[in-house]
Scaffold this active site. Structure first.
Site, PDB file in Angstrom:
ATOM      1  N   CYS A   1     -32.352  92.679 -51.252  1.00  0.00           N
ATOM      2  CA  CYS A   1     -31.721  93.309 -50.091  1.00  0.00           C
ATOM      3  C   CYS A   1     -31.517  94.816 -50.266  1.00  0.00           C
ATOM      4  O   CYS A   1     -31.924  95.619 -49.423  1.00  0.00           O
ATOM      5  CB  CYS A   1     -30.413  92.606 -49.738  1.00  0.00           C
ATOM      6  SG  CYS A   1     -29.083  92.801 -50.943  1.00  0.00           S
TER       7      CYS A   1
ATOM      8  N   HIS B   1     -24.367  91.829 -49.932  1.00  0.00           N
ATOM      9  CA  HIS B   1     -25.600  91.816 -49.130  1.00  0.00           C
ATOM     10  C   HIS B   1     -25.588  93.013 -48.180  1.00  0.00           C
ATOM     11  O   HIS B   1     -24.550  93.422 -47.683  1.00  0.00           O
ATOM     12  CB  HIS B   1     -25.728  90.519 -48.330  1.00  0.00           C
ATOM     13  CG  HIS B   1     -27.087  90.356 -47.702  1.00  0.00           C
ATOM     14  ND1 HIS B   1     -28.227  90.111 -48.445  1.00  0.00           N
ATOM     15  CD2 HIS B   1     -27.497  90.438 -46.408  1.00  0.00           C
ATOM     16  CE1 HIS B   1     -29.277  90.012 -47.630  1.00  0.00           C
ATOM     17  NE2 HIS B   1     -28.844  90.213 -46.391  1.00  0.00           N
TER      18      HIS B   1
ATOM     19  N   HIS C   1     -33.754  92.686 -42.905  1.00  0.00           N
ATOM     20  CA  HIS C   1     -33.204  92.563 -44.249  1.00  0.00           C
ATOM     21  C   HIS C   1     -34.054  91.615 -45.090  1.00  0.00           C
ATOM     22  O   HIS C   1     -34.900  90.878 -44.566  1.00  0.00           O
ATOM     23  CB  HIS C   1     -31.748  92.078 -44.193  1.00  0.00           C
ATOM     24  CG  HIS C   1     -31.603  90.640 -43.765  1.00  0.00           C
ATOM     25  ND1 HIS C   1     -30.663  89.788 -44.293  1.00  0.00           N
ATOM     26  CD2 HIS C   1     -32.270  89.899 -42.823  1.00  0.00           C
ATOM     27  CE1 HIS C   1     -30.748  88.606 -43.715  1.00  0.00           C
ATOM     28  NE2 HIS C   1     -31.708  88.648 -42.819  1.00  0.00           N
TER      29      HIS C   1
END
Length: 339
Positions: free
Chosen positions: A254, A302, A314
């Site tokens: 990420c 995240h 993402h």
């Protein structure tokens, strides 16, 4: 003696002295009025040109793509056929080479016979007959030589027939290859022309817009050129696999994806969500714009690149490639604007 005076009515009826300045002012006023009327008419008859909207530009790009995609597929078809036919032509060429050699050798053998028995003349054979004790020797020799010549001719005719067959096949293939090469060039030129038009349309997009690409929607309201570049870069990675610790160019985690996207825009981010949180400026959710980073969970483990309308691009997790999804599937911790 009384002084003569002009009767009063002559003052009334008499002409006033000329004033040149008044005439000029009248002409100027008249011209101003005419110009104002002309401008008014022009405004009514020639409305201001309106720039095409983003949706209209997208529709034009879609229309161009409808023309380009069949051209691309036809181009692929012709190229694949051309490849097969060139291979067939090369194989026939290999078969023709030994046939050409065999033809040349057979021609040489026939030429030798002609040189020995026709150019030198039959006098030697006649002399051989005169010294021979067998009366039928010359006739037998000549018959045998004729049979040999006939055999050479038969062999040569067989070789030539086979070669002519392959030559005919190769001629057809060569003709087809020339036609396909011409068609390939024409299709490539058409493809280039349509591509150029699509690029022109894309370049006419407002700088606050990123056109739809690779799974990402058309994005409006981009706040900076850096954000625009980061969005285009991240969207280009849609479909790439998630790999823990990867920062591209073919796989990402990420924070690796957001780092890679902003590196393309000339902005350096650390490959760590906590650091990226501190490297950006805090933005309230109500003011979040495409290109901002959106973080999730209380420990910020995240991060994604915000696209607007509650969407982000993402790298989600192992087993799921880079994709576009809603930010509402996880608890949002906040937004940050890099740079």
């Amino acid at each position: 003696m009384p002084v003569a005076t002009m009767p009063p009515h002559r003052h009334v009826l008499g002409r006033s002295p000329a004033r040149p300045g008044g005439a000029r002012r009248f002409v100027r006023r008249l011209l101003t009025l005419v110009a104002a009327v002309a401008m008014g008419v022009g405004t009514l008859t020639a409305p201001a040109y309106a720039e095409p909207s983003v949706d209209e530009i997208e529709a034009q790009i879609d229309k161009q793509w409808e023309q380009l995609e069949p051209t691309i597929e036809q181009y692929n078809k012709v190229r694949s056929q051309l490849k097969v036919n060139k291979q067939k032509s090369a194989e026939l060429e290999k078969k023709i080479e030994p046939l050409a050699l065999e033809t040349e050798l057979a021609m040489n053998r026939v030429g030798d016979l002609a040189a020995r028995y026709y150019i030198s003349g039959p006098s030697q054979d006649l002399g051989a007959l005169l010294v021979s004790t067998k009366p039928g020797t010359l006739a037998e020799q000549l018959t045998m030589l004729d049979r040999l010549a006939s055999e050479e001719r038969r062999q040569l005719q067989g070789v030539l027939a086979v070669r002519a067959k392959y030559d005919g096949q190769k001629l057809k293939l060569d003709t087809l290859i020339v036609a396909q090469e011409k068609q390939t060039k024409e299709l490539a030129a058409k493809k280039t022309q349509i591509n150029t038009e699509i690029k022109r349309l894309q370049s006419s997009m407002p700088k606050t817009v990123v056109p739809a690409a690779n799974g990402c929607p058309t994005i409006k309201g981009v706040v900076s050129s850096a954000a625009r570049t980061a969005i285009k870069t991240a969207c280009a990675q849609v479909g790439d696999p998630y790999v823990w610790g990867a920062t591209g160019p073919n796989s990402f985690d990420c924070s690796g994806l957001t780092q890679y996207a902003y590196r393309a825009a000339g902005i350096s981010l650390t490959h760590f969500t906590g650091a990226q949180w501190n490297e950006g400026r805090a933005i309230p959710r109500s003011e979040a714009r495409p290109g901002d980073l959106v973080f999730f969970f209380s420990d910020l483990h995240h991060v994604g690149l915000y696209l607007g309308n509650d969407l982000m691009v993402h790298a989600p997790r192992a087993g799921k490639p880079v994709n576009v999804s809603s930010i509402n599937t996880m608890p949002v911790a906040g937004f940050r604007r890099p740079g």
